[in-house]
Design a protein around this motif. Structure first.
Motif, PDB file in Angstrom:
ATOM      1  N   THR A   1      -9.279  48.542  -6.922  1.00 50.93           N
ATOM      2  CA  THR A   1      -9.087  49.394  -5.750  1.00 50.93           C
ATOM      3  C   THR A   1      -7.673  49.202  -5.235  1.00 50.93           C
ATOM      4  O   THR A   1      -6.956  48.287  -5.663  1.00 50.93           O
ATOM      5  CB  THR A   1     -10.093  49.019  -4.638  1.00 50.93           C
ATOM      6  N   GLU A   2      -7.267  50.041  -4.301  1.00 47.34           N
ATOM      7  CA  GLU A   2      -5.912  49.951  -3.764  1.00 47.34           C
ATOM      8  C   GLU A   2      -5.657  48.600  -3.102  1.00 47.34           C
ATOM      9  O   GLU A   2      -4.612  47.979  -3.309  1.00 47.34           O
ATOM     10  CB  GLU A   2      -5.694  51.086  -2.759  1.00 47.34           C
ATOM     11  N   SER A   3      -6.616  48.108  -2.326  1.00 47.65           N
ATOM     12  CA  SER A   3      -6.428  46.816  -1.652  1.00 47.65           C
ATOM     13  C   SER A   3      -6.414  45.660  -2.659  1.00 47.65           C
ATOM     14  O   SER A   3      -5.632  44.715  -2.516  1.00 47.65           O
ATOM     15  CB  SER A   3      -7.524  46.589  -0.611  1.00 47.65           C
ATOM     16  N   ASN A   4      -7.266  45.722  -3.699  1.00 44.99           N
ATOM     17  CA  ASN A   4      -7.261  44.671  -4.721  1.00 44.99           C
ATOM     18  C   ASN A   4      -5.944  44.645  -5.488  1.00 44.99           C
ATOM     19  O   ASN A   4      -5.444  43.581  -5.842  1.00 44.99           O
ATOM     20  CB  ASN A   4      -8.432  44.852  -5.698  1.00 44.99           C
TER      21      ASN A   4
ATOM     22  N   ILE B   1     -13.112  45.593  -9.673  1.00 46.71           N
ATOM     23  CA  ILE B   1     -12.647  46.978  -9.692  1.00 46.71           C
ATOM     24  C   ILE B   1     -11.248  47.030  -9.087  1.00 46.71           C
ATOM     25  O   ILE B   1     -10.957  46.375  -8.084  1.00 46.71           O
ATOM     26  CB  ILE B   1     -13.618  47.893  -8.913  1.00 46.71           C
TER      27      ILE B   1
ATOM     28  N   LYS C   1     -10.634  51.615 -14.058  1.00 48.84           N
ATOM     29  CA  LYS C   1      -9.590  50.591 -14.018  1.00 48.84           C
ATOM     30  C   LYS C   1     -10.164  49.342 -13.375  1.00 48.84           C
ATOM     31  O   LYS C   1     -10.814  49.414 -12.334  1.00 48.84           O
ATOM     32  CB  LYS C   1      -8.386  51.068 -13.211  1.00 48.84           C
TER      33      LYS C   1
END
Length: 149
Positions: free
Chosen positions: A40-43, A38, A2
């Motif tokens: 990621t949860e923070s992005n 990418i 993702k």
């Protein structure tokens, strides 16, 4: 894998879309070319916050795109090109020529927004103008032979 798109990528998605791609395409092309990051949860949290802040701005951009679409909807462009006596065009009509025709008709359209199949014969053809991710317009144009000099 993702990823979050940083800019529009043709046949994949638009800026700020979260899309699923193959690992090689993401890691070897999109991320190094700075077209994606990418997911990621923070992005994803940053993206959601950014989208909330830009909601009004996006609505105005869409409204502007719809106004331009209404303006060009009724246009029928005419593109003069060099052609043989049989009606074959030397080369083909490109988005650059169509952008010039739009400018002559009073509508400034960026050539990158115009999608056209190569028009290699005289006569009527159509092009698509993608003004926004949700707003696109089919515009007919006539290809005519240029006057001999």
């Amino acid at each position: 894998m993702k990823i979050i798109l940083i800019e529009d990528v043709q046949n994949l998605g638009y800026k700020d879309d979260v899309v699923e791609v193959k690992n090689g395409y993401g890691l070897n092309y999109l991320i190094p070319q700075k077209k994606a990051i990418i997911a990621t949860e923070s992005n994803l949290k940053q993206l959601n916050e950014k989208l909330k802040q830009q909601a009004q701005k996006r609505a105005k951009i869409k409204a502007d795109a719809e106004a331009v679409a209404e303006k060009i909807k009724g246009l029928v462009l005419e593109v003069a090109v060099k052609a043989s006596e049989e009606g074959k065009v030397y080369g083909s009509v490109t988005n650059i020529q169509l952008a010039e025709a739009f400018a002559a008709a009073g509508a400034e359209i960026d050539r990158k927004l115009i999608v056209v199949e190569p028009a290699k014969t005289l006569g009527e053809h159509t092009c698509t103008v993608k003004l926004h991710r949700e707003v696109s317009v089919e515009v007919p144009f006539n290809v005519v032979a240029a006057a001999a000099e």
